[in-house]
Design an enzyme around this catalytic site. Structure first.
Site, PDB file in Angstrom:
ATOM      1  N   LYS A 134       0.838  -1.210   0.000  1.00  0.00           N
ATOM      2  CA  LYS A 134       0.000   0.000   0.000  1.00  0.00           C
ATOM      3  C   LYS A 134       0.868   1.253   0.000  1.00  0.00           C
ATOM      4  O   LYS A 134       0.590   2.219  -0.717  1.00  0.00           O
ATOM      5  CB  LYS A 134      -0.910  -0.028   1.229  1.00  0.00           C
ATOM      6  CG  LYS A 134      -1.760   1.219   1.433  1.00  0.00           C
ATOM      7  CD  LYS A 134      -2.808   1.003   2.519  1.00  0.00           C
ATOM      8  CE  LYS A 134      -2.241   0.981   3.919  1.00  0.00           C
ATOM      9  NZ  LYS A 134      -2.072   2.330   4.492  1.00  0.00           N
ATOM     10  N   ARG A 137       2.454   6.065  -3.138  1.00  0.00           N
ATOM     11  CA  ARG A 137       3.502   6.985  -3.587  1.00  0.00           C
ATOM     12  C   ARG A 137       3.685   6.902  -5.097  1.00  0.00           C
ATOM     13  O   ARG A 137       3.862   7.922  -5.771  1.00  0.00           O
ATOM     14  CB  ARG A 137       4.818   6.662  -2.861  1.00  0.00           C
ATOM     15  CG  ARG A 137       4.834   7.103  -1.403  1.00  0.00           C
ATOM     16  CD  ARG A 137       5.937   6.416  -0.609  1.00  0.00           C
ATOM     17  NE  ARG A 137       6.051   6.935   0.743  1.00  0.00           N
ATOM     18  CZ  ARG A 137       5.241   6.618   1.746  1.00  0.00           C
ATOM     19  NH1 ARG A 137       4.244   5.759   1.537  1.00  0.00           N
ATOM     20  NH2 ARG A 137       5.412   7.139   2.949  1.00  0.00           N
ATOM     21  N   GLY A 165      -6.006   7.924   5.482  1.00  0.00           N
ATOM     22  CA  GLY A 165      -5.153   9.010   5.951  1.00  0.00           C
ATOM     23  C   GLY A 165      -4.045   9.365   4.985  1.00  0.00           C
ATOM     24  O   GLY A 165      -3.729  10.542   4.773  1.00  0.00           O
ATOM     25  N   ARG A 184      -8.765  13.781  12.742  1.00  0.00           N
ATOM     26  CA  ARG A 184      -7.308  13.588  12.688  1.00  0.00           C
ATOM     27  C   ARG A 184      -6.648  14.884  12.230  1.00  0.00           C
ATOM     28  O   ARG A 184      -6.951  15.395  11.149  1.00  0.00           O
ATOM     29  CB  ARG A 184      -6.956  12.423  11.750  1.00  0.00           C
ATOM     30  CG  ARG A 184      -7.523  11.096  12.222  1.00  0.00           C
ATOM     31  CD  ARG A 184      -7.267   9.974  11.235  1.00  0.00           C
ATOM     32  NE  ARG A 184      -5.857   9.587  11.173  1.00  0.00           N
ATOM     33  CZ  ARG A 184      -5.406   8.588  10.412  1.00  0.00           C
ATOM     34  NH1 ARG A 184      -6.247   7.892   9.657  1.00  0.00           N
ATOM     35  NH2 ARG A 184      -4.131   8.283  10.412  1.00  0.00           N
ATOM     36  N   SER A 241       5.154  10.904   9.424  1.00  0.00           N
ATOM     37  CA  SER A 241       6.103  10.923   8.308  1.00  0.00           C
ATOM     38  C   SER A 241       5.393  11.181   6.987  1.00  0.00           C
ATOM     39  O   SER A 241       6.023  11.624   6.010  1.00  0.00           O
ATOM     40  CB  SER A 241       6.864   9.606   8.234  1.00  0.00           C
ATOM     41  OG  SER A 241       5.982   8.531   7.943  1.00  0.00           O
ATOM     42  N   ASP A 296       3.541   0.681  12.560  1.00  0.00           N
ATOM     43  CA  ASP A 296       2.451  -0.178  12.090  1.00  0.00           C
ATOM     44  C   ASP A 296       2.616  -1.635  12.514  1.00  0.00           C
ATOM     45  O   ASP A 296       1.702  -2.443  12.332  1.00  0.00           O
ATOM     46  CB  ASP A 296       2.327  -0.094  10.569  1.00  0.00           C
ATOM     47  CG  ASP A 296       1.697   1.209  10.109  1.00  0.00           C
ATOM     48  OD1 ASP A 296       1.080   1.895  10.941  1.00  0.00           O
ATOM     49  OD2 ASP A 296       1.831   1.540   8.916  1.00  0.00           O
ATOM     50  N   LYS A 313      -3.577   7.398  14.715  1.00  0.00           N
ATOM     51  CA  LYS A 313      -3.790   6.558  13.537  1.00  0.00           C
ATOM     52  C   LYS A 313      -5.300   6.438  13.286  1.00  0.00           C
ATOM     53  O   LYS A 313      -6.074   7.312  13.687  1.00  0.00           O
ATOM     54  CB  LYS A 313      -3.151   5.186  13.765  1.00  0.00           C
ATOM     55  CG  LYS A 313      -1.638   5.226  13.919  1.00  0.00           C
ATOM     56  CD  LYS A 313      -0.946   5.406  12.584  1.00  0.00           C
ATOM     57  CE  LYS A 313       0.560   5.284  12.707  1.00  0.00           C
ATOM     58  NZ  LYS A 313       1.231   5.364  11.384  1.00  0.00           N
ATOM     59  N   LYS A 337      -9.054  -1.972   3.858  1.00  0.00           N
ATOM     60  CA  LYS A 337      -8.205  -0.777   3.812  1.00  0.00           C
ATOM     61  C   LYS A 337      -6.801  -1.104   3.313  1.00  0.00           C
ATOM     62  O   LYS A 337      -6.177  -0.301   2.617  1.00  0.00           O
ATOM     63  CB  LYS A 337      -8.136  -0.133   5.202  1.00  0.00           C
ATOM     64  CG  LYS A 337      -7.332   1.154   5.263  1.00  0.00           C
ATOM     65  CD  LYS A 337      -7.386   1.751   6.662  1.00  0.00           C
ATOM     66  CE  LYS A 337      -6.503   2.980   6.781  1.00  0.00           C
ATOM     67  NZ  LYS A 337      -6.975   4.093   5.954  1.00  0.00           N
TER      68      LYS A 337
END
Length: 409
Positions: free
Chosen positions: A23, A28, A71, A99, A146, A289, A316, A390
């Site tokens: 993911k 990216r 997110g 968030r 990050s 994670d 998170k 997700k």
């Protein structure tokens, strides 16, 4: 009525599992591919919900984007749209609107962006008036997500004056920033990182053919299963030893929890071995994670632990610290926060629920890390089990193929 799965484990596990694509790399790659103006699609993209949100946004004819609970998409698209001509609105789920996004938004504004909070100050939804950003020099806190830093880095080459980013305080999840910089290099952009200063001069991305590798984060749940079941052996094709994914460190960490990793030319084989730490210590600041997987594994194996570097878990998909404390207590394990960023289990037990029913808090990693608890509690019930879409949509089907019984309740 809330969906539930009743999970019962097999007596043995010897299987091959085809993991989803990463993911983190997929998300990216989509942004970088768009910035390079490439007409070539990315190969082997993840089929998870988070990645699909970005694909749907790029294919949309609307200026209104709903990222739901994604997110990464919220952060990456906010930065991306800030540099794209037009007026855009980006929103998400109720939890997404809780968030904070102000560290990213305020930095983008310093760099020339026009962004407005539509509801609560500092939180989505956002209105963005996109145009080419001027860029310049900024200071950001290293202990924020990050993804904020990665979002800024990816759009930096297209800024009029480039970007100089000074990172203050300890950098958390550094492997994810390294991943971003490594992928930018794959797309033809040079980034200079010296000490806590990152410099990206104005330059153009190069369109390239790109294939996404398999997901080491998803592999962590199979490491957990193999750790808990003597004789277990699982082949995971498509994983690379020399991976930019920070969560590839899972192989090193599980060597103390009874799993050995054999690296092959086309993936890995993981096997249960009789090795067990007396107590497990780790700073998860670079691999947040993985924290849920290791908390669950240690409890299920009866190994006390002390984790540090878990501050980011509170922001998170849910407050993961609170969720772990609540749900593992249902299985008889009394965890506690022993300080800022510290999560501990000293071996204290309580009376477990007769049939533990695990809440997932709209958090995919809660569902997947708790499922192997079925080796201790037969059956174990998972509420809202499809939150796994997700990041790992085929998780329950892969468990079935490995011999688990999954029954809707």
């Amino acid at each position: 009525m809330q969906q539930q799965y009743r999970i019962s484990p097999p007596d043995k596990v010897r299987t091959t599992v085809h993991l989803p694509a990463s993911k983190s790399i997929s998300n990216r790659a989509l942004i970088l591919n768009a910035l390079s103006l490439s007409t070539t699609p990315i190969h082997a993209l993840s089929d998870c919900e988070d990645t699909q949100v970005i694909i749907d946004s790029f294919n949309s004819d609307s200026n209104l984007f709903d990222v739901k609970g994604a997110g990464t998409a919220m952060r990456f698209l906010t930065a991306f749209l800030a540099g794209m001509e037009g007026e855009w609105i980006i929103r998400g789920s109720k939890r997404m609107h809780e968030r904070p996004i102000h560290p990213l938004v305020e930095t983008l504004i310093v760099l020339g962006a026009e962004i407005e909070y539509l509801e609560k100050e500092g939180f989505p939804p956002l209105k963005i008036r996109g145009h080419r950003l001027k860029g310049g020099e900024v200071y950001v806190a290293g202990n924020i997500s990050s993804q904020f830093i990665s979002a800024l880095l990816m759009i930096a080459p297209l800024m009029e004056n480039g970007l100089v980013m000074n990172i203050e305080k300890q950098v958390i999840s550094k492997p994810y920033i390294d991943l971003t910089i490594g992928m930018m290099k794959d797309f033809g952009v040079h980034v200079k990182w010296e000490d806590n200063r990152i410099t990206v001069r104005p330059q153009k991305y190069r369109a390239v053919e790109y294939r996404v590798e398999k997901d080491w984060s998803a592999a962590s749940y199979w490491y957990e299963i193999v750790s808990l079941l003597p004789g277990a052996e699982v082949k995971l094709p498509g994983l690379k030893k020399e991976s930019l994914q920070g969560d590839s460190y899972v192989a090193n960490l599980f060597s103390d929890l009874g799993v050995e990793t054999e690296y092959l030319s086309d993936g890995i084989i993981i096997r249960h071995v009789r090795r067990k730490a007396k107590k497990f210590f780790h700073n998860f600041v670079q691999e947040p994670d993985l924290a849920q997987t290791f908390a669950a594994t240690c409890c299920f194996k009866g190994i006390p632990f002390l984790f540090s570097g878990t501050e980011s878990l509170k922001i998170k998909e849910t407050d993961r610290i609170a969720a772990l404390i609540n749900e593992l207590q249902k299985m008889g394990f009394m965890l506690r926060e022993s300080g800022s960023g510290m999560l501990e289990w000293d071996g204290e037990r309580c009376l477990p629920d007769k049939v533990p029913t695990i809440d997932t808090y709209d958090d995919h990693r809660m569902a997947m890390s708790m499922a192997p608890g079925s080796f201790l509690f037969k059956p174990l019930v998972i509420n809202d089990p499809m939150v796994i879409t997700k990041s790992y949509p085929s998780f329950w089907e892969d468990l079935k193929l490995a011999g688990f019984t999954i029954q809707p309740k």
